[in-house]
Design a protein around this motif. Structure first.
Motif, short mmCIF file in Angstrom:
data_model
loop_
_atom_site.label_atom_id
_atom_site.label_comp_id
_atom_site.label_asym_id
_atom_site.label_seq_id
_atom_site.Cartn_x
_atom_site.Cartn_y
_atom_site.Cartn_z
N ARG A 538 0.83 -1.21 0.00
CA ARG A 538 0.00 0.00 0.00
C ARG A 538 0.87 1.26 0.00
O ARG A 538 0.55 2.23 -0.68
CB ARG A 538 -0.95 0.01 1.20
CG ARG A 538 -1.90 1.19 1.21
CD ARG A 538 -2.86 1.12 2.39
NE ARG A 538 -3.78 0.02 2.26
CZ ARG A 538 -4.92 0.08 1.56
NH1 ARG A 538 -5.25 1.19 0.92
NH2 ARG A 538 -5.72 -0.96 1.50
N ALA A 539 1.95 1.26 0.76
CA ALA A 539 2.83 2.43 0.78
C ALA A 539 3.40 2.69 -0.60
O ALA A 539 3.45 3.85 -1.07
CB ALA A 539 3.95 2.23 1.80
N VAL A 540 3.85 1.64 -1.28
CA VAL A 540 4.39 1.80 -2.63
C VAL A 540 3.32 2.32 -3.58
O VAL A 540 3.56 3.25 -4.38
CB VAL A 540 4.98 0.46 -3.13
CG1 VAL A 540 5.32 0.53 -4.61
CG2 VAL A 540 6.22 0.10 -2.32
N LEU A 541 2.12 1.78 -3.51
CA LEU A 541 1.04 2.22 -4.38
C LEU A 541 0.64 3.65 -4.10
O LEU A 541 0.39 4.44 -5.02
CB LEU A 541 -0.16 1.28 -4.22
CG LEU A 541 0.03 -0.12 -4.79
CD1 LEU A 541 -1.00 -1.08 -4.21
CD2 LEU A 541 -0.06 -0.11 -6.31
N ASP A 542 0.60 4.02 -2.84
CA ASP A 542 0.26 5.41 -2.49
C ASP A 542 1.26 6.39 -3.10
O ASP A 542 0.89 7.47 -3.56
CB ASP A 542 0.23 5.58 -0.97
CG ASP A 542 -1.18 5.59 -0.40
OD1 ASP A 542 -2.13 5.60 -1.19
OD2 ASP A 542 -1.32 5.56 0.83
N VAL A 543 2.53 6.01 -3.12
CA VAL A 543 3.55 6.87 -3.73
C VAL A 543 3.42 6.88 -5.24
O VAL A 543 3.44 7.95 -5.89
CB VAL A 543 4.96 6.40 -3.31
CG1 VAL A 543 6.04 7.02 -4.18
CG2 VAL A 543 5.21 6.74 -1.85
N LEU A 544 3.27 5.71 -5.85
CA LEU A 544 3.22 5.63 -7.31
C LEU A 544 2.02 6.38 -7.89
O LEU A 544 2.11 6.97 -8.97
CB LEU A 544 3.17 4.17 -7.76
CG LEU A 544 4.40 3.31 -7.43
CD1 LEU A 544 4.22 1.91 -7.98
CD2 LEU A 544 5.67 3.94 -7.99
N PHE A 545 0.91 6.37 -7.18
CA PHE A 545 -0.29 7.03 -7.67
C PHE A 545 -0.45 8.45 -7.14
O PHE A 545 -1.50 9.07 -7.30
CB PHE A 545 -1.52 6.18 -7.37
CG PHE A 545 -1.66 4.99 -8.30
CD1 PHE A 545 -2.46 5.07 -9.42
CD2 PHE A 545 -0.97 3.83 -8.06
CE1 PHE A 545 -2.58 4.00 -10.30
CE2 PHE A 545 -1.06 2.75 -8.93
CZ PHE A 545 -1.87 2.83 -10.06
N GLY A 546 0.60 8.96 -6.51
CA GLY A 546 0.63 10.36 -6.15
C GLY A 546 -0.11 10.74 -4.89
O GLY A 546 -0.35 11.93 -4.65
N HIS A 547 -0.50 9.77 -4.07
CA HIS A 547 -1.20 10.09 -2.83
C HIS A 547 -0.25 10.46 -1.70
O HIS A 547 -0.65 11.12 -0.74
CB HIS A 547 -2.06 8.90 -2.40
CG HIS A 547 -3.08 8.50 -3.42
ND1 HIS A 547 -3.74 7.29 -3.41
CD2 HIS A 547 -3.55 9.15 -4.51
CE1 HIS A 547 -4.56 7.22 -4.43
NE2 HIS A 547 -4.46 8.33 -5.12
#
Length: 592
Positions: A538-547
């Protein structure tokens, strides 16, 4: 009226000074009880929080036997349980200690248990505790306030379950890129390491060691980074610590910062120095290093605890391991213990051969004054930490403190911030990822469906995400397999699998860097490459999607080739030729 004989002994009187209490207790102790202080054995949590019986995994006797017969009062807890169970188990441990003749309380310690690495020889995954990036990730953020926040939160969680000594920080400098222990360090740069560790120590110990502190055991003196060929000194083939750049003094600088910050304890490493002015025996046996350098030159008067299984052979998971008595392999356990005591070691980790201390003193080979010197240091810390006055913890409070919501969020925020963007599509950035793409993300948990439409077939994807680990070479032993050593290059098979995906669809490659990696071939094929040092999906996805905004920068160089690594000097930082990315590299991307 209470008679003089019925009055509580002076060492139980909190109105007296620590020095007075130590002196009174030391005078009452037998040689066997003093010997018990000098061992820091492992201990397991029994089923349901009971005190454990004999352990086959670590070849440990029952806990009650270690306390009652061996007089042990320092334990390194291995394994885990829910916070309330762990707290109740700790209280049973203290109650067993209180029932002994002198009632000396237990000091409980642990290896790091707030991140992602699971190596029973060095650290544990977070489990019930708040989860943070590895120390490398804290270094990637590079902010002392974040490090102190982490250490303060970890301190509170440790205290809640009764843990009073952190067998960390690890302040070795990562000057040998192949070393398997880099993930526990703050990286390659000495200035950054010194800043990070000072905040770390003060967060755990507070500004002054006391009842609300967790004592820190700073390791591995005099710096464990320059291992020959990057092999680890847990194993005979990694016993040599080398200084081809004549840079021994450079590796002492983090310890000088640790002393200034007030670290309570120090652990020497297993390694033996080769090609220096010091005797070629393991640091734990090395009088020139422990007494001459640490005690006399550096002026350290805290506890020196030798690394685990220095004196006797050990068994882990059915495997027999020789004592890590490098340079003294042909000596008996009695002779090794004598050498370590004469070198200046106060305590021995991972074993409990108290009878050898007794033999050394009764035979006149070690004077009682030498035993008393170590016993005073060990008792003093127990009094300073308040263990004699308030040893028990509240299980209900443990449940509310460990993984408190604000602690979990702080750890998650640090995971996101530590992520390092290495490349981002050049003139055509792909990060942050816009919209809701069809995403091919093998092995990613279900959280990805909140960000994208997941597809199982690469041909259906707009974008791929590959989460991979830095390369390493697998070793044959059960214990060795936990140490990710050897080549920093992907095997041909691993490389082909990654590049095959990159050539079919724009691909973001996320690499878990527990040590540097040689990855130039990925950079021209992947749409973007990022690095993490312990981060959830989730942390990686939050960064990749700009959150969330990544702030990480590399805490070490990324070498361009294994040839460059082989030609570099193990004790010299930033010594590989023409690195692919240098220390401090990290791109910035906007949030969505």
């Amino acid at each position: 009226m209470t008679s003089v004989d019925e009055r509580a002994p002076d060492y139980l009187d909190p109105a007296l000074t620590v020095e007075e209490r130590v002196a009174d207790l030391l005078e009452r102790m037998t040689l066997e009880e003093k010997a018990g202080l000098m061992f820091h054995q492992m201990v397991e949590i029994g089923e349901g929080g009971a005190l454990a019986g004999a352990s086959s995994q670590y070849r440990l006797p029952p806990t009650l036997e270690m306390i009652g017969q061996n007089h042990l009062t320092h334990f390194n807890v291995v394994g885990s349980a829910d916070p309330a169970t762990m707290a109740r188990w700790h209280n049973r441990l203290q109650e067993a200690a209180a029932a002994t003749r002198l009632g000396i309380p237990v000091t409980l310690s642990t290896d790091p248990r707030h991140a992602f690495t699971d190596n029973p020889g060095t650290s544990f995954t977070a489990g019930y505790f708040s989860q943070w990036p590895e120390p490398l990730g804290l270094a990637a953020i590079g902010d002392e306030r974040t490090v102190r926040e982490f250490a303060d939160i970890a301190r509170q969680e440790y205290l809640a379950v009764g843990i009073r000594v952190a067998l960390h920080p690890q302040v070795d400098l990562a000057t040998e890129p192949r070393w398997a222990r880099i993930n526990g360090t703050f990286g390659e740069d000495v200035g950054l390491t010194c800043r990070m560790l000072a905040a770390y120590i003060r967060g755990f110990q507070t500004d002054r060691l006391g009842p609300s502190s967790v004592a820190t055991m700073t390791k591995h003196f005099p710096g464990g980074g320059p291992q020959k060929d990057g092999e680890d000194a847990h194993f005979p083939y990694g016993r040599e610590q080398v200084y081809p750049g004549n840079n021994f003094e450079h590796h002492l600088r983090p310890f000088e910062a640790a002393f200034e910050a007030g670290t309570s304890q120090v652990m020497p490493y297993y390694g033996m120095p080769v090609g220096t002015d010091h005797e070629e025996v393991g640091f734990g046996f090395n009088k020139g290093v422990i007494t001459g350098l640490l005690r006399e030159k550096c002026g350290f008067d805290g506890i020196v605890c030798a690394d685990w299984s220095l004196i006797n052979d050990s068994t882990v998971w059915g495997e027999r391991h020789a004592a890590r008595a490098w340079g003294l392999e042909d000596r008996t356990p009695l002779e090794r213990l004598e050498r370590a005591l004469l070198a200046g070691v106060d305590q021995f980790g991972g074993e409990h051969c108290t009878e050898l201390v007794v033999r050394l003193v009764e035979s006149g080979r070690i004077p009682m004054s030498r035993i008393d010197e170590s016993a005073q240091r060990l008792l003093r810390e127990k009094f300073v930490l308040g263990l004699f006055d308030d040893p028990l913890v509240d299980p209900s409070q443990a449940e509310s403190v460990v993984s408190a919501r604000e602690f979990v969020e702080a750890g998650y925020d640090a995971q996101c911030r530590s992520i390092t963007v290495l490349t981002n599509g050049g003139d055509s950035p792909v990060l942050p990822v816009p919209g809701r793409p069809r995403l091919y993300a093998p092995g990613i948990d279900g959280a990805a469906s909140e960000y994208a439409d997941l597809v199982d077939d690469l041909a259906d994807a707009d974008l791929a995400l590959l989460r991979v680990k830095a390369p390493f070479e697998r070793r044959s032993g059960k214990f060795e397999q936990f140490f990710r050593a050897g080549s920093l290059e992907f095997s041909q098979h691993e490389r082909d699998d990654i590049l095959n995906v990159c050539r079919q669809v724009p691909t973001i490659v996320d690499i878990y860097l527990d040590r540097p990696a040689v990855i130039p071939e990925l950079l021209g094929e992947a749409a973007a490459v990022i690095a993490n040092y312990g981060a959830s999906d989730r942390a990686v996805l939050d960064v990749l999607f700009g959150h969330r905004r990544p702030e990480g920068t590399l805490p070490f160089d990324l070498p361009s080739s294994m040839e460059a690594v082989a030609e570099s000097r193990s004790d010299v930082p930033f010594d590989t030729d023409a690195p692919t990315f240098s220390f401090g590299h990290g791109l910035r991307i906007p949030t969505a």
